[in-house]
Design an enzyme around this catalytic site. Structure first.
Site, PDB file in Angstrom:
ATOM      1  N   ASP A   1      -7.774  -1.398 -29.387  1.00 58.08           N
ATOM      2  CA  ASP A   1      -6.787  -0.491 -28.817  1.00 58.08           C
ATOM      3  C   ASP A   1      -6.241   0.502 -29.828  1.00 58.08           C
ATOM      4  O   ASP A   1      -6.034   0.181 -30.995  1.00 58.08           O
ATOM      5  CB  ASP A   1      -5.626  -1.298 -28.220  1.00 58.08           C
ATOM      6  CG  ASP A   1      -6.032  -1.964 -26.911  1.00 58.08           C
ATOM      7  OD1 ASP A   1      -6.482  -1.219 -26.011  1.00 58.08           O
ATOM      8  OD2 ASP A   1      -5.925  -3.186 -26.799  1.00 58.08           O
TER       9      ASP A   1
ATOM     10  N   GLU B   1      -5.550  -3.509 -13.642  1.00 57.12           N
ATOM     11  CA  GLU B   1      -5.909  -4.329 -14.801  1.00 57.12           C
ATOM     12  C   GLU B   1      -4.608  -4.730 -15.452  1.00 57.12           C
ATOM     13  O   GLU B   1      -3.909  -3.876 -16.014  1.00 57.12           O
ATOM     14  CB  GLU B   1      -6.620  -3.432 -15.818  1.00 57.12           C
ATOM     15  CG  GLU B   1      -8.094  -3.533 -15.885  1.00 57.12           C
ATOM     16  CD  GLU B   1      -8.596  -2.622 -17.013  1.00 57.12           C
ATOM     17  OE1 GLU B   1      -8.035  -2.650 -18.128  1.00 57.12           O
ATOM     18  OE2 GLU B   1      -9.542  -1.873 -16.752  1.00 57.12           O
TER      19      GLU B   1
END
Lengths: 266, 407
Positions: free
Chosen positions: A61, A50
């Site tokens: 995040d 990824e």
């Protein structure tokens, strides 16, 4: 052309194991060093990469990926750096997907981004903040360029919602193991097996589990019920803690080997 | 099942304003947004909820607040008949309490025990801490570290009210980053926490719901101006950060095409300098914080830092309904730079004896411009969205008043 997502999952099923999916942002700590780190990951056993597209407001995040992405942006990471990274790691044999918040793709243009990614040899895009309701033009553009679209399901998703998400997804379904942001946790959430079980009942797509997996033991635990194990923050943290690039390369490879053993049940 | 049959055309889906708005959020929040949407729609047609909110507005906020004729200030606006909608007189000192009381009541209806909020100038944080104290909810407020410094008084107020204030050190350390951090908290704690978003931005249903709770501003203003002038105003004027006070006032006049709607954004050091928060002058459509709207962004879609002397207008996005009003031409948006805003701030202090919030001073500067354009027959309503007590230090520094010196 490297293996497609479907081919990777077919292969790991034949090997009676799960796929190891590793995340790193492109351009971290710099474009070339980022490519070297990803290649090290792949050589040590990561099946699908990824490649993160650094974004100024990464609200899914946690602190590790936030700080990596800030570094990458300061070092000049643009979507073109991401696409170039995909092209180079694909040339080295990796199966690559891009992970991106929605605005940079919309700004680039959904058609242009899909076309460029396909041209670079990329196989799919994970879009953590794009909902199926808003994805109309994206579905058309990715379909016309043979790019897989990976959407997410979460422990809070209803069965009806999982079906909606799965219907627009291709490649694999990303099951967020826990309610929260990215980051290493001491335990993989107990919600994960139940989410995978519910998703499995509603789709034939492979299901990969992400959020909070950081060790070989955790990878082994998740591999027992999921088709793929996604690890991001743990790689990023190793790089952030390394004193220099050679140490970072070694640390990433060491973690990839540990996780690769885990997804094989070892 | 085909893809077409399950994916509604985004533009027709609820929560959209033309191409703007929508929901761009992690899947983990979808269930909470659906729950909120259902709770909101059920509540606003429930007479018990409406009665409880109305009673709080009357006995706690102090509504209706007056529409004050500002005759001396009007002389500086080309002689126009200027009226101030006095949101500054609300409990907690700004319009923010309107929305917060509505959302706090919803929080209780949903059975949640904790509220979180982002705040820029601190007014929304104070309002949320206030409602949390009133209703016995836990409260955490995220505030950019830069803003905790320039709005220290409001930090102290929130703490006195029992809220936890978390300074955010990521990114530009202002409102944008406080919203990121609040979203991260919410996605982790959503089963027991409601995110009291403070303006008409964010994923659906926030822009519609927050507008609904501020419509009381426009309703009252319309009734009041008709009573005193016997006619509708020529223009309604408001400052626009996220744009909740503006939407509240505009909503009362949206269907009256003869009433001009004017929004004033922060021009900071001047739009040409790049140090500003003028989304409609220098931004473009994009996706930020869950909605498609005008955003200050670079060619790659990275959010650009905003700048303003006013913490409450210092935000690179704007409510999606404003984007739609801008594109359709129903409302007109212009920048007001720091200097022009502070001149209007001083003017109101000295002509009317009212110290405005620096945010609201941008609207006052807009009224000075517009009044000169429209002339002395014009009737203009200015939303005085907040009072300036929190800005005394900033204003003193701007005007060279030494706070330590004896007079």
């Amino acid at each position: 052309m490297t293996a497609t997502l479907a081919e990777v999952f077919a292969r790991v099923h034949a090997e009676k194991r799960s796929a190891l999916i590793g995340y790193l942002p492109a351009g971290f700590p710099s474009a070339d060093e980022g490519i070297e780190l990803i290649n090290a990951m792949v050589s040590a056993g990561v099946d699908i990469v990824e490649v993160g597209l650094p974004y100024s407001d990464p609200l899914m995040d946690g602190p590790d990926i936030q700080s990596a992405v800030e570094q990458a942006l300061r070092a000049g990471a643009t979507p073109d750096v991401v696409l170039d990274t995909v092209e180079q790691i694909t040339a080295a044999g990796a199966t690559a997907v891009v992970m991106s918040y929605w605005n940079p793709i919309e700004r680039y243009g959904v058609e242009a981004f899909s076309a460029r990614l396909a041209g670079a040899g990329g196989h799919g895009v994970i879009t953590p903040d794009l909902t199926p309701e808003e994805a109309g033009p994206w579905i058309e553009a990715t379909a016309s360029h043979g790019i897989d679209r990976v959407f997410l399901v979460a422990p809070s998703s209803t069965d009806e919602r999982i079906a909606t998400v799965a219907a627009v997804t291709s490649g694999f379904v990303y099951a967020a193991s826990t309610m929260g942001v990215t980051g290493a946790r001491t335990q993989v959430s107990s919600a994960a097996p139940e989410l995978v079980r519910r998703t499995r009942a509603l789709t034939d797509l492979p299901i990969a589990v992400g959020l909070g997996v950081s060790t070989g033991a955790q990878a082994r635990e998740v591999a027992a019920y999921a088709d793929g194990v996604i690890v991001g923050s743990a790689f990023v943290r190793r790089i952030l803690q390394a004193p220099d690039q050679p140490a970072a390369v070694a640390a990433v490879a060491e973690l990839a080997r540990e996780l690769a053993a885990g997804v094989r049940g070892n | 099942m085909s893809i077409e049959s399950i994916v509604p055309t985004a533009l027709d889906a609820p929560g959209h304003f033309g191409p703007y708005g929508g929901r761009f959020v992690p899947e983990a929040l979808t269930a909470a947004l659906d729950e909120l949407d259902a709770a909101y729609h059920a509540a606003i047609v429930d007479p018990a909820f409406v009665a409880e909110l109305t009673e709080l507005e009357r006995t706690y906020t102090g509504r209706p607040n007056p529409l004050t004729r500002a005759a001396r200030f009007g002389e500086l606006c080309g002689g126009a008949r200027i009226y101030l909608k006095r949101e500054d007189l609300n409990h907690t000192g700004s319009h923010k309490i309107n929305n917060v009381l509505g959302q706090a009541l919803l929080t209780k209806r949903m059975g949640k025990q904790r509220v979180i909020a982002e705040t820029g100038a601190g007014q929304h944080g104070v309002a949320t801490a206030t409602a949390a104290a009133l209703m016995g909810l836990e409260c955490t407020v995220y505030m950019g570290e830069e803003d905790t410094r320039r709005q220290a008084l409001n930090v102290a107020r929130m703490k006195l009210l029992g809220a936890e204030v978390v300074p955010v050190t990521a990114g530009s350390r202002t409102l944008k980053d406080a919203i990121n951090e609040a979203m991260r908290d919410w996605v982790t704690t959503v089963d027991r926490t409601h995110y009291v978003l403070g303006t008409v931005t964010g994923p659906s249903p926030f822009p519609t719901m927050v507008r609904h709770f501020h419509e009381v501003i426009g309703r009252e203003a319309r009734e009041q101006i008709l009573a005193v002038e016997g006619r509708l105003p020529d223009a309604c004027v408001a400052c626009v950060g996220g744009g909740s006070n503006a939407i509240g006032l505009f909503s009362g006049f949206m269907d009256d095409p003869e009433v001009q709607l004017r929004g004033y954004e922060a021009g900071g050091d001047g739009v040409a300098t790049g140090r500003h928060a003028s989304r409609f002058s220098a931004g473009s459509p994009g996706v930020l914080h869950g909605a498609r709207t005008y955003v200050m962004q670079d060619e790659w879609g990275q959010t650009l830092p905003s700048h303003s002397i006013s913490a409450g207008l210092d935000y690179p996005g704007v409510g999606p309904e404003h984007s739609w009003l801008h594109d359709t031409g129903r409302a007109v948006y212009e920048p007001v730079d720091d200097t022009e805003a502070m001149e209007a701030f001083a003017a109101l202090c000295r002509t009317e004896g009212i110290i405005p919030a620096i945010e609201s001073a941008h609207a006052l500067a807009g009224a000075m411009r517009l009044g000169r354009e429209l002339g002395p027959e014009a009737v203009i309503i200015v939303n005085l969205s907040g009072r300036g007590d929190k800005d005394v230090e900033t204003a003193a520094a701007w005007f060279g008043i030494d706070l330590a010196q004896q007079p």
